[in-house]
Design a protein around this motif. Sequence first.
Motif, PDB file in Angstrom:
ATOM      1  N   ASN A 125       0.825  -1.323   0.236  1.00  0.00           N
ATOM      2  CA  ASN A 125      -0.103   0.015   0.124  1.00  0.00           C
ATOM      3  C   ASN A 125       0.759   1.322  -0.117  1.00  0.00           C
ATOM      4  OD1 ASN A 125      -2.395  -1.661   0.001  1.00  0.00           O
ATOM      5  ND2 ASN A 125      -2.320  -1.572   2.477  1.00  0.00           N
ATOM      6  N   ALA A 126       1.991   1.159   0.929  1.00  0.00           N
ATOM      7  CA  ALA A 126       2.921   2.480   0.876  1.00  0.00           C
ATOM      8  C   ALA A 126       3.359   2.742  -0.446  1.00  0.00           C
ATOM      9  CB  ALA A 126       4.010   2.290   1.934  1.00  0.00           C
ATOM     10  N   GLY A 127       3.916   1.682  -1.133  1.00  0.00           N
ATOM     11  CA  GLY A 127       4.576   1.692  -2.415  1.00  0.00           C
ATOM     12  C   GLY A 127       3.614   2.139  -3.420  1.00  0.00           C
ATOM     13  N   PHE A 128       2.270   1.866  -3.525  1.00  0.00           N
ATOM     14  CA  PHE A 128       1.254   2.408  -4.361  1.00  0.00           C
ATOM     15  C   PHE A 128       0.829   3.701  -4.185  1.00  0.00           C
ATOM     16  CE2 PHE A 128      -3.208   2.805  -5.624  1.00  0.00           C
ATOM     17  CZ  PHE A 128      -2.921   2.725  -6.895  1.00  0.00           C
ATOM     18  N   LEU A 129       0.906   4.166  -2.931  1.00  0.00           N
ATOM     19  CA  LEU A 129       0.522   5.650  -2.668  1.00  0.00           C
ATOM     20  C   LEU A 129       2.064   6.522  -3.009  1.00  0.00           C
ATOM     21  CD1 LEU A 129      -1.263   5.290   0.956  1.00  0.00           C
ATOM     22  CD2 LEU A 129      -2.222   5.618  -1.366  1.00  0.00           C
ATOM     23  N   MET A 130       3.107   5.896  -2.967  1.00  0.00           N
ATOM     24  CA  MET A 130       4.112   6.667  -3.390  1.00  0.00           C
ATOM     25  C   MET A 130       4.219   6.849  -4.946  1.00  0.00           C
ATOM     26  SD  MET A 130       7.199   5.357  -1.043  1.00  0.00           S
ATOM     27  CE  MET A 130       8.310   6.191  -1.777  1.00  0.00           C
ATOM     28  N   VAL A 132       1.524   6.721  -6.951  1.00  0.00           N
ATOM     29  CA  VAL A 132       0.261   7.830  -7.282  1.00  0.00           C
ATOM     30  C   VAL A 132       0.640   9.075  -6.818  1.00  0.00           C
ATOM     31  CG1 VAL A 132      -1.997   8.275  -6.793  1.00  0.00           C
ATOM     32  CG2 VAL A 132      -1.304   5.951  -6.967  1.00  0.00           C
ATOM     33  N   ALA A 133       1.410   9.319  -5.875  1.00  0.00           N
ATOM     34  CA  ALA A 133       2.023  10.820  -5.166  1.00  0.00           C
ATOM     35  C   ALA A 133       2.732  11.307  -6.190  1.00  0.00           C
ATOM     36  CB  ALA A 133       2.841  10.565  -3.866  1.00  0.00           C
ATOM     37  N   THR A 134       3.518  10.633  -7.325  1.00  0.00           N
ATOM     38  CA  THR A 134       4.335  11.140  -8.228  1.00  0.00           C
ATOM     39  C   THR A 134       3.407  12.139  -9.281  1.00  0.00           C
ATOM     40  OG1 THR A 134       4.162   9.070  -9.606  1.00  0.00           O
ATOM     41  CG2 THR A 134       5.895   9.468  -7.976  1.00  0.00           C
ATOM     42  N   ILE A 135       2.010  11.574  -9.417  1.00  0.00           N
ATOM     43  CA  ILE A 135       1.358  12.462 -10.126  1.00  0.00           C
ATOM     44  C   ILE A 135       1.357  14.044 -10.039  1.00  0.00           C
ATOM     45  CG2 ILE A 135      -0.864  12.843 -11.134  1.00  0.00           C
ATOM     46  CD1 ILE A 135      -1.359   9.907 -10.694  1.00  0.00           C
ATOM     47  N   VAL A 170       1.977   6.094 -14.489  1.00  0.00           N
ATOM     48  CA  VAL A 170       1.317   6.062 -13.142  1.00  0.00           C
ATOM     49  C   VAL A 170      -0.098   5.792 -13.464  1.00  0.00           C
ATOM     50  CG1 VAL A 170       0.885   7.158 -10.981  1.00  0.00           C
ATOM     51  CG2 VAL A 170       3.128   7.537 -11.798  1.00  0.00           C
ATOM     52  N   PHE A 171      -0.710   6.698 -14.461  1.00  0.00           N
ATOM     53  CA  PHE A 171      -2.093   6.556 -14.640  1.00  0.00           C
ATOM     54  C   PHE A 171      -2.272   4.900 -15.370  1.00  0.00           C
ATOM     55  CE2 PHE A 171      -5.343   6.241 -18.219  1.00  0.00           C
ATOM     56  CZ  PHE A 171      -6.499   6.819 -17.453  1.00  0.00           C
ATOM     57  N   GLY A 172      -1.339   4.447 -16.167  1.00  0.00           N
ATOM     58  CA  GLY A 172      -1.982   3.044 -16.752  1.00  0.00           C
ATOM     59  C   GLY A 172      -1.921   2.170 -15.517  1.00  0.00           C
ATOM     60  N   ILE A 173      -0.936   2.201 -14.499  1.00  0.00           N
ATOM     61  CA  ILE A 173      -0.573   1.384 -13.162  1.00  0.00           C
ATOM     62  C   ILE A 173      -2.125   1.636 -12.446  1.00  0.00           C
ATOM     63  CG2 ILE A 173       0.345   0.636 -11.024  1.00  0.00           C
ATOM     64  CD1 ILE A 173       2.992   1.530 -12.467  1.00  0.00           C
ATOM     65  N   PHE A 174      -2.554   2.824 -12.235  1.00  0.00           N
ATOM     66  CA  PHE A 174      -3.737   2.938 -11.497  1.00  0.00           C
ATOM     67  C   PHE A 174      -4.919   2.609 -12.110  1.00  0.00           C
ATOM     68  CE2 PHE A 174      -7.382   5.771 -10.554  1.00  0.00           C
ATOM     69  CZ  PHE A 174      -7.294   5.768  -9.147  1.00  0.00           C
ATOM     70  N   LEU A 175      -5.131   2.567 -13.448  1.00  0.00           N
ATOM     71  CA  LEU A 175      -6.434   2.241 -13.971  1.00  0.00           C
ATOM     72  C   LEU A 175      -6.456   0.844 -14.109  1.00  0.00           C
ATOM     73  CD1 LEU A 175      -8.759   2.824 -15.987  1.00  0.00           C
ATOM     74  CD2 LEU A 175      -7.010   2.441 -17.844  1.00  0.00           C
ATOM     75  N   MET A 176      -5.267  -0.015 -14.234  1.00  0.00           N
ATOM     76  CA  MET A 176      -5.233  -1.348 -14.214  1.00  0.00           C
ATOM     77  C   MET A 176      -5.678  -2.114 -12.958  1.00  0.00           C
ATOM     78  SD  MET A 176      -5.083  -2.149 -17.278  1.00  0.00           S
ATOM     79  CE  MET A 176      -5.228  -3.796 -17.085  1.00  0.00           C
TER      80      MET A 176
END
Length: 295
Positions: A125-130, A132-135, A170-176
């Motif tokens: 979860n922390a890795g995913f938030l980091m 997404v935060a790069t957006i 980041v958008f692609g990872i978030f969408l999938m």
Amino acid sequence: MAVLASPRPAPWPPSATQEEPTPKRRRRTGWSHLVLVPVALVFATPFVQMFLTSLTPESEINRFPPRFFPSELTLDGYVKLFRDTDVLLWTGNTVLVSLVAVVSHLALCSLAGYGFARLKFPGRNAGFLMIVATIMIPTQLLMVPTYVMFARAGIIDTLAAAMVPWLASVFGIFLMRQFFLSLPVELEEAALLDGCSRWGTFWRIILPLARPALATLAIFTLLSSWNDLVWPLIAINDPGAFTLQLGITNFQGARRTDWSLLMASNVVATLPLILFFVFAQKQFIATMTFSGVKG
């Protein structure tokens, strides 16, 4: 003795039954068409005008007051485009960059999204938030360090400089990830109980179900990579490595504005995207209505 006929089974699924449209539904559809048709015409007008301008003689383009429909049609703009420019080379470079971008996005973003959605590991979860935060980091702040890194790698003034930033997003990872979270976990559990490996489950079960999300990701990636101008303008100075947008920009800046040629080049740059969206719009709409950005 009379034989009773067995009742006809009800169709399954129930949604497959055809219902007669009610008058209220017909009125609602009619009103929506009355609203959507004018809106569609408004959005289509610039594209129609661009196409007509590309077929308008140069002497008539600057006439005042301007005319929407030319008095005569000519292909001089397209002739000058293919005769005086390297538009075929630019188009080939753009197709190559976009193809690499789409394929790498579909592969890497789907793998990363599935890992963040289903695999359990420390710091998930922390890795995913980091990520997404790069957006929130402005793209302009990353251009100088990216240029220095690419220069040290020796890929400045090559097509690789335009390809590498589009390997994943980041958008692609978030969408999938959001799409995989919407799928029932029981499908994967049943496959694992039947002896299928995690990779086999992902390849044979999950990816076929993710076609709408993959199509949407491909559309967004193609649109962004095809129309990318700012980064190639910074990283590429070799005319042999120009993309379509970069080539058109440099050609326009080196000569006086020839509107018929400029509009012809814009038609050539826009037409592949329109054709791609026409063929993929059903998958695109399916993803927006089924998964959206549901968490």
